[in-house]
Design a protein around this motif. Sequence first.
Motif, PDB file in Angstrom:
ATOM      1  N   UNK A 125       0.819  -1.225   0.000  1.00 25.19           N
ATOM      2  CA  UNK A 125       0.000   0.000   0.000  1.00 25.19           C
ATOM      3  C   UNK A 125       0.845   1.265   0.000  1.00 25.19           C
ATOM      4  N   UNK A 126       1.868   1.290  -0.853  1.00 27.77           N
ATOM      5  CA  UNK A 126       2.743   2.455  -0.968  1.00 27.77           C
ATOM      6  C   UNK A 126       1.961   3.575  -1.643  1.00 27.77           C
ATOM      7  N   UNK A 127       1.966   4.752  -1.028  1.00 28.75           N
ATOM      8  CA  UNK A 127       1.290   5.919  -1.589  1.00 28.75           C
ATOM      9  C   UNK A 127       2.119   6.471  -2.733  1.00 28.75           C
ATOM     10  N   UNK A 128       1.519   6.575  -3.898  1.00 31.04           N
ATOM     11  CA  UNK A 128       2.219   7.115  -5.059  1.00 31.04           C
ATOM     12  C   UNK A 128       1.708   8.523  -5.331  1.00 31.04           C
ATOM     13  N   UNK A 129       2.561   9.481  -5.064  1.00 27.93           N
ATOM     14  CA  UNK A 129       2.210  10.887  -5.268  1.00 27.93           C
ATOM     15  C   UNK A 129       2.114  11.189  -6.758  1.00 27.93           C
ATOM     16  N   UNK A 130       1.151  12.004  -7.134  1.00 26.43           N
ATOM     17  CA  UNK A 130       0.957  12.353  -8.537  1.00 26.43           C
ATOM     18  C   UNK A 130       2.151  13.100  -9.117  1.00 26.43           C
ATOM     19  N   UNK A 131       2.867  13.850  -8.283  1.00 27.92           N
ATOM     20  CA  UNK A 131       3.964  14.658  -8.807  1.00 27.92           C
ATOM     21  C   UNK A 131       5.268  13.883  -8.994  1.00 27.92           C
ATOM     22  N   UNK A 132       5.314  12.614  -8.602  1.00 32.30           N
ATOM     23  CA  UNK A 132       6.571  11.857  -8.670  1.00 32.30           C
ATOM     24  C   UNK A 132       7.199  11.864 -10.068  1.00 32.30           C
ATOM     25  N   UNK A 133       6.456  11.645 -11.167  1.00 31.16           N
ATOM     26  CA  UNK A 133       7.122  11.630 -12.475  1.00 31.16           C
ATOM     27  C   UNK A 133       7.847  12.921 -12.833  1.00 31.16           C
TER      28      UNK A 133
END
Length: 108
Positions: free
Chosen positions: A65-73
């Motif tokens: 359940x790792x939170x993937x932030x939208x801004x990562x890319x």
Amino acid sequence: MAAREAIFRLNNPADSFNLVSSCMVTSSPTSWEFHGKKYTISPASPSPGYEACMQEVHAVIDSLNVDQCEEVPTRKIAAFSYFHDRAVDAGLISHGQSGVVTVQQFLD
């Protein structure tokens, strides 16, 4: 290394030390040791590879359940060790040089 263990152990019996993984790309079984446990990891059949390995990695990440932030890319990241080598292989930075890359550059 704990993440590597989780990826190698995916879809293998919990008590087994003889594992099969799409992320093992050698032609024969390979020994690997972590936290005093010695594993023998064999490549998956019919053939291991990037796509199959990425599916295993995604399954492990999803299970945590790792939170993937939208801004990562679009964020800048530090490429070191394994990621530095992959950035060199992809031509994103030159061998022996440091550099700044974004996650999106890895994805492209």
